[in-house]
Design a protein around this motif. Structure first.
Motif, short mmCIF file in Angstrom:
data_model
loop_
_atom_site.label_atom_id
_atom_site.label_comp_id
_atom_site.label_asym_id
_atom_site.label_seq_id
_atom_site.Cartn_x
_atom_site.Cartn_y
_atom_site.Cartn_z
N MET A 1 0.85 -1.18 0.00
CA MET A 1 0.00 0.00 0.00
C MET A 1 0.89 1.24 0.00
O MET A 1 1.81 1.36 0.78
N SER A 2 0.60 2.15 -0.89
CA SER A 2 1.43 3.34 -0.98
C SER A 2 0.99 4.37 0.07
O SER A 2 -0.13 4.33 0.59
N VAL A 3 1.86 5.28 0.35
CA VAL A 3 1.60 6.31 1.33
C VAL A 3 0.45 7.21 0.87
O VAL A 3 -0.43 7.57 1.66
N ASN A 5 -2.05 6.47 -1.10
CA ASN A 5 -3.30 5.72 -0.97
C ASN A 5 -3.74 5.68 0.49
O ASN A 5 -4.93 5.83 0.80
N TYR A 6 -2.80 5.49 1.39
CA TYR A 6 -3.11 5.48 2.82
C TYR A 6 -3.70 6.82 3.26
O TYR A 6 -4.69 6.87 4.00
N ILE A 7 -3.10 7.91 2.81
CA ILE A 7 -3.59 9.25 3.18
C ILE A 7 -4.98 9.48 2.62
O ILE A 7 -5.87 9.99 3.32
N LYS A 8 -5.22 9.09 1.38
CA LYS A 8 -6.55 9.25 0.77
C LYS A 8 -7.59 8.46 1.56
O LYS A 8 -8.68 8.97 1.84
N GLU A 9 -7.28 7.23 1.89
CA GLU A 9 -8.22 6.41 2.64
C GLU A 9 -8.46 6.97 4.05
O GLU A 9 -9.58 6.89 4.56
N SER A 10 -7.44 7.54 4.64
CA SER A 10 -7.59 8.14 5.97
C SER A 10 -8.55 9.32 5.92
O SER A 10 -9.44 9.45 6.78
N GLU A 12 -10.86 9.84 3.69
CA GLU A 12 -12.19 9.30 3.39
C GLU A 12 -12.83 8.75 4.67
O GLU A 12 -14.02 8.98 4.93
N GLU A 13 -12.07 8.05 5.47
CA GLU A 13 -12.56 7.52 6.74
C GLU A 13 -13.02 8.65 7.66
O GLU A 13 -14.08 8.58 8.27
#
Length: 63
Positions: A1-3, A5-10, A12-13
Motif C-alpha cells: 500500500m502506498s503512502v 493511498n493510505y492518506i486518501k483512505e484516511s 475518506e474515513e
C-alpha cells in the motif's frame, strides 16, 4: 500500500465514517480541558514551591 493511498483512505474515513461532536459541545469540552490544565499547572507549581522551600531550608541547616 502506498503512502498516498493510505492518506486518501484516511481522509475518506474521517469524512464518511466518523461521528463528530457538535461545535458547541466541542467548545465546552475545550474550555473544561483548558481550565483543568490551568488548575493542574497551579497545583503542580504550589507543590513544587513547597518542596523547593523545604529543601532550601534543609540544606541551609548545614551552612
Amino acid at each position: 500500500m502506498s503512502v498516498i493511498n493510505y492518506i486518501k483512505e484516511s481522509f475518506e474515513e474521517l469524512n464518511t465514517n466518523m461521528t463528530w461532536l457538535p461545535k458547541a459541545e466541542a467548545q465546552k469540552s475545550t474550555v473544561v480541558v483548558a481550565i483543568f490544565t490551568i488548575i493542574f499547572a497551579v497545583a503542580v507549581f504550589a507543590v513544587d514551591s513547597v518542596f523547593q522551600n523545604g529543601l532550601d531550608r534543609f540544606f541551609n541547616m548545614f551552612n
